[in-house]
Design a protein around this motif. Structure first.
Motif, mmCIF file in Angstrom:
data_model
loop_
_atom_site.group_PDB
_atom_site.id
_atom_site.type_symbol
_atom_site.label_atom_id
_atom_site.label_comp_id
_atom_site.label_asym_id
_atom_site.label_seq_id
_atom_site.Cartn_x
_atom_site.Cartn_y
_atom_site.Cartn_z
ATOM 1 N N LYS A 14 0.757 -1.267 -0.048
ATOM 2 C CA LYS A 14 -0.125 -0.071 0.094
ATOM 3 C C LYS A 14 0.662 1.161 0.171
ATOM 4 N N TYR A 15 1.874 1.460 -1.003
ATOM 5 C CA TYR A 15 2.745 2.254 -1.024
ATOM 6 C C TYR A 15 2.432 3.144 -2.245
ATOM 7 N N SER A 16 2.339 4.161 -2.410
ATOM 8 C CA SER A 16 2.136 5.057 -3.814
ATOM 9 C C SER A 16 3.797 5.123 -4.210
ATOM 10 N N GLN A 17 3.643 5.503 -5.644
ATOM 11 C CA GLN A 17 5.025 5.733 -6.230
ATOM 12 C C GLN A 17 5.637 6.923 -5.737
ATOM 13 N N ARG A 18 4.580 7.872 -5.257
ATOM 14 C CA ARG A 18 5.498 9.187 -4.638
ATOM 15 C C ARG A 18 6.015 8.669 -3.314
ATOM 16 N N GLU A 19 5.444 7.832 -2.644
ATOM 17 C CA GLU A 19 6.028 7.512 -1.077
ATOM 18 C C GLU A 19 7.489 6.722 -1.361
ATOM 19 N N ILE A 20 7.418 5.874 -2.500
ATOM 20 C CA ILE A 20 8.766 5.355 -2.644
ATOM 21 C C ILE A 20 9.717 6.026 -3.136
ATOM 22 N N ALA A 21 9.353 7.077 -3.882
ATOM 23 C CA ALA A 21 10.229 7.947 -4.365
ATOM 24 C C ALA A 21 10.827 8.830 -3.037
ATOM 25 N N GLN A 22 10.048 9.178 -2.169
ATOM 26 C CA GLN A 22 10.477 9.960 -0.977
ATOM 27 C C GLN A 22 11.671 9.107 -0.275
ATOM 28 N N LYS A 23 11.143 7.867 -0.059
ATOM 29 C CA LYS A 23 11.924 7.066 0.671
ATOM 30 C C LYS A 23 13.450 6.796 -0.089
ATOM 31 N N LEU A 24 13.473 6.823 -1.272
ATOM 32 C CA LEU A 24 14.635 6.658 -1.912
ATOM 33 C C LEU A 24 15.332 7.919 -2.232
ATOM 34 N N GLY A 25 14.758 8.956 -1.967
ATOM 35 C CA GLY A 25 15.465 10.358 -1.960
ATOM 36 C C GLY A 25 15.224 10.851 -3.597
ATOM 37 N N TYR A 26 13.970 10.470 -4.392
ATOM 38 C CA TYR A 26 13.917 11.163 -5.546
ATOM 39 C C TYR A 26 12.996 12.378 -5.310
ATOM 40 N N LEU A 27 13.171 13.183 -6.283
ATOM 41 C CA LEU A 27 12.262 14.323 -6.420
ATOM 42 C C LEU A 27 10.891 14.229 -6.994
ATOM 43 N N SER A 28 10.765 13.123 -7.732
ATOM 44 C CA SER A 28 9.472 12.827 -8.222
ATOM 45 C C SER A 28 9.191 11.310 -8.435
ATOM 46 N N SER A 29 8.072 11.276 -8.439
ATOM 47 C CA SER A 29 7.340 9.615 -8.609
ATOM 48 C C SER A 29 7.612 9.260 -9.987
ATOM 49 N N TYR A 30 8.009 10.137 -10.941
ATOM 50 C CA TYR A 30 7.950 9.600 -12.333
ATOM 51 C C TYR A 30 9.168 8.851 -12.498
ATOM 52 N N THR A 31 10.009 9.167 -11.442
ATOM 53 C CA THR A 31 11.239 8.170 -11.734
ATOM 54 C C THR A 31 11.080 6.739 -11.212
ATOM 55 N N VAL A 32 10.438 6.539 -10.119
ATOM 56 C CA VAL A 32 9.831 5.052 -9.642
ATOM 57 C C VAL A 32 8.953 4.634 -10.715
ATOM 58 N N TYR A 33 7.955 5.380 -11.684
ATOM 59 C CA TYR A 33 7.294 4.909 -12.692
ATOM 60 C C TYR A 33 8.210 4.460 -13.692
ATOM 61 N N ARG A 34 9.361 4.964 -13.976
ATOM 62 C CA ARG A 34 10.170 4.762 -15.120
ATOM 63 C C ARG A 34 10.928 3.366 -14.939
ATOM 64 N N LYS A 35 11.275 3.364 -13.506
ATOM 65 C CA LYS A 35 11.959 2.192 -13.072
ATOM 66 C C LYS A 35 11.005 0.650 -13.062
ATOM 67 N N GLU A 36 9.939 0.939 -12.612
ATOM 68 C CA GLU A 36 8.924 0.110 -12.763
ATOM 69 C C GLU A 36 8.670 -0.530 -14.172
ATOM 70 N N LYS A 37 8.594 0.330 -14.784
ATOM 71 C CA LYS A 37 8.307 0.151 -16.587
ATOM 72 C C LYS A 37 9.634 -0.566 -17.144
ATOM 73 N N GLY A 38 10.588 -0.204 -16.432
ATOM 74 C CA GLY A 38 11.855 -0.887 -17.144
ATOM 75 C C GLY A 38 12.648 -0.044 -18.056
#
Length: 79
Positions: A14-38
């Motif tokens: 139950k984490y959003s991409q934004r929450e994961i981005a914050q935990k990993l120190g990214y400025l944008s959830s788009y980074t997590v989106y791109r990593k999940e998409k490969g």
């Protein structure tokens, strides 16, 4: 395979991409989106942090095992 597993684990926990981005120190959830998409690769540091967050072994991410939910670190070391 790693991307699919990490996305599934994120959703199951139950984490959003934004929450994961914050935990990993990214400025944008788009980074997590791109990593999940490969389209971008996960760093070793990202993988370590996510394994700790989801309480899974890196071996689980690298294995060919199907996604069956969170596999705890202790359960993997017993096999």
């Amino acid at each position: 395979m790693i991307n699919e597993k990490l996305k599934t684990l994120r959703i199951e926990n139950k984490y959003s991409q934004r929450e994961i981005a914050q935990k990993l120190g990214y400025l944008s959830s788009y980074t997590v989106y791109r990593k999940e998409k490969g389209t971008r690769e996960w760093s070793i540091q990202d993988i370590r942090m996510l394994c700790d967050l989801y309480n899974i072994s890196p071996n689980y991410l690298l294995s060919d095992d199907e996604i069956t939910g969170g596999v705890e670190k202790d359960a993997e070391t017993k096999n």
